[in-house]
Design an enzyme around this catalytic site. Structure first.
Site, PDB file in Angstrom:
ATOM      1  N   TYR A   1      67.522  36.478  33.221  1.00  9.87           N
ATOM      2  CA  TYR A   1      66.363  37.365  33.051  1.00  9.87           C
ATOM      3  C   TYR A   1      66.555  38.317  31.885  1.00  9.87           C
ATOM      4  O   TYR A   1      67.635  38.884  31.695  1.00  9.87           O
ATOM      5  CB  TYR A   1      66.163  38.216  34.310  1.00  9.87           C
ATOM      6  CG  TYR A   1      65.538  37.491  35.464  1.00  9.87           C
ATOM      7  CD1 TYR A   1      64.241  37.000  35.389  1.00  9.87           C
ATOM      8  CD2 TYR A   1      66.243  37.311  36.644  1.00  9.87           C
ATOM      9  CE1 TYR A   1      63.663  36.339  36.464  1.00  9.87           C
ATOM     10  CE2 TYR A   1      65.678  36.664  37.730  1.00  9.87           C
ATOM     11  CZ  TYR A   1      64.374  36.179  37.629  1.00  9.87           C
ATOM     12  OH  TYR A   1      63.812  35.535  38.700  1.00  9.87           O
TER      13      TYR A   1
ATOM     14  N   LYS B   1      84.198  53.697  60.059  1.00 10.54           N
ATOM     15  CA  LYS B   1      82.742  53.954  60.018  1.00 10.54           C
ATOM     16  C   LYS B   1      82.040  52.918  59.129  1.00 10.54           C
ATOM     17  O   LYS B   1      82.706  52.137  58.438  1.00 10.54           O
ATOM     18  CB  LYS B   1      82.514  55.368  59.477  1.00 10.54           C
ATOM     19  CG  LYS B   1      82.959  55.558  58.024  1.00 10.54           C
ATOM     20  CD  LYS B   1      83.106  57.021  57.655  1.00 10.54           C
ATOM     21  CE  LYS B   1      83.480  57.151  56.188  1.00 10.54           C
ATOM     22  NZ  LYS B   1      83.936  58.510  55.853  1.00 10.54           N
TER      23      LYS B   1
END
Ligand SMILES: *Cc1c(COP(=O)(O)O)cnc(C)c1O
Length: 363
Positions: free
Chosen positions: A261, A41
């Site tokens: 950052y 899946k």
């Protein structure tokens, strides 16, 4: 200047089809008397559903989510029996299941009403899922006992199989496992089920004596450890996916330089940093902290600073490395389980999270 290459970015996943076959053999050696329903899946756990189905051609059956997966696999020429693990469907669709070699999981009362609309020649094979403690899909054991009798009396139903799912198989000593195993053993007693199935990957490793007719491994077929306390290596599993990129900048920076950052990391000493063309825009986890291992030229170096959309930085120190060198974000020699743990997630989420722009190379 030619722009004909389909991918200029070096960030890619390599899918090793021989590893699938190796891992399937490992499953077979753990549970030699059970059939294997290979779970593919979610696009084969992010590895690609078609390539997974092709490589696992010697599995007995496949487990998929729903009819969208069925369409894809049949389109690809896969004719193996497919089991729909968590799908809704209409009575019209259900009527076609036996000729299309599909076996649905019935897990909710709402589904049983559809059976009244089926013609008596529907020949439906179905799984009855009981909730023995997962607290997700499945009927209570009491309700399932009652439903079982009505299923057997229904001429449209050819066979009834039984399934449940363990909530804590990755932690074999959890007391919930014994409770679920015992409740399921009690449930199946006295009913003539076609097939019985209990174990996912973690269960197959920990409770192979309860393999019954079908095991339902997913994760371990992709070469990833399903157990909290064992590595893939210890379980003799081979990772199928390697997530790779390259250095696109190497430079010296002085002690005290902030990286990335938010300036969450500062260099302790004068050092060399490498910048890699991979970030959360490729599926590298944004929450991987400084210290998460990255393999550069066969040595593990630490990620430093925050993960950006397209980029991460690593501290190279004295390691010989230059622009264009290959790096392994996870795969052989840099286990995905470690990356997942550092990023406070699970390997399943990492492989499912590889984004569209990442090229997939099948070897
Ligand atoms: C996804 C799934 C599996 C496979 O689980 P793994 O942990 O990947 O082995 C097995 N059974 C059911 C019902 C599932 O939904």
């Amino acid at each position: 200047m030619s722009l004909t290459r389909s991918h200029h970015r070096a960030t890619r996943v390599v899918i090793d089809t021989s590893a699938y076959r190796h891992n399937l053999e490992r499953v077979r050696s753990l549970v030699p008397n059970a059939k294997v329903m290979a779970v593919i899946k979610a696009d084969g756990y992010g590895h690609g559903m078609e390539v997974t189905a092709d490589a696992l051609v010697s599995a007995d059956e496949f487990g998929v989510t729903d009819l969208d997966d069925v369409e894809r696999l049949r389109q690809h020429g896969v004719d193996k029996p497919l089991n729909l693990l968590s799908s809704r469907f209409s009575a019209q669709e259900l009527m076609t299941f036996s000729e299309r070699n599909l076996r649905p999981v019935f897990y909710d009362f709402s589904q049983f009403g559809l059976l009244k609309e089926l013609p008596s020649n529907a020949n439906l094979d179905l799984w009855l899922k009981v909730d023995t403690g997962m607290g997700r899909l499945g009927l209570s054991v009491e309700d399932a006992h009652v439903i079982f009798d009505s299923l057997v009396d229904n001429p449209a139903v050819r066979s009834v199989s039984a399934m449940t799912h363990l909530a804590n198989a990755d932690n074999p000593n959890h007391p919930g496992n014994r409770r679920q195993l015992a409740q399921f053993a009690e449930f199946i007693e006295g009913h003539a089920f076609q097939d019985i199935s209990l174990l996912n990957s973690a269960g197959t490793v920990a409770f192979s004596e309860h393999a019954y007719d079908f095991v339902r491994p997913g994760l371990m077929l992709y070469g990833i450890s399903p157990q909290q306390n064992s590595s893939a290596d210890q379980l003799a599993l081979k990772p199928v996916m390697t997530f790779k990129s390259e250095l696109i900048s190497v430079k010296h920076l002085p002690a005290g330089s902030p990286i990335g950052y938010g300036s969450t990391y500062t260099l302790d000493t004068d050092s060399r940093i490498g910048v890699i063309a991979a970030g959360y825009g490729d599926g590298y986890p944004r929450h991987a902290p400084s210290g998460t291992p990255v393999l550069v030229n066969d040595l593990l170096v630490p990620l430093i600073g925050r993960v950006s959309m397209d980029l991460i930085a690593v501290e190279l120190g004295e390691l010989p490395a230059e622009v264009g060198d290959e790096v392994v974000l996870w795969g052989a020699n840099n286990p995905i389980e470690n990356i997942a743990e550092m990023a406070d997630t699970i390997s399943y989420e990492l492989t499912c999270g590889i984004t569209q722009r990442v090229e997939r190379i099948i070897i």
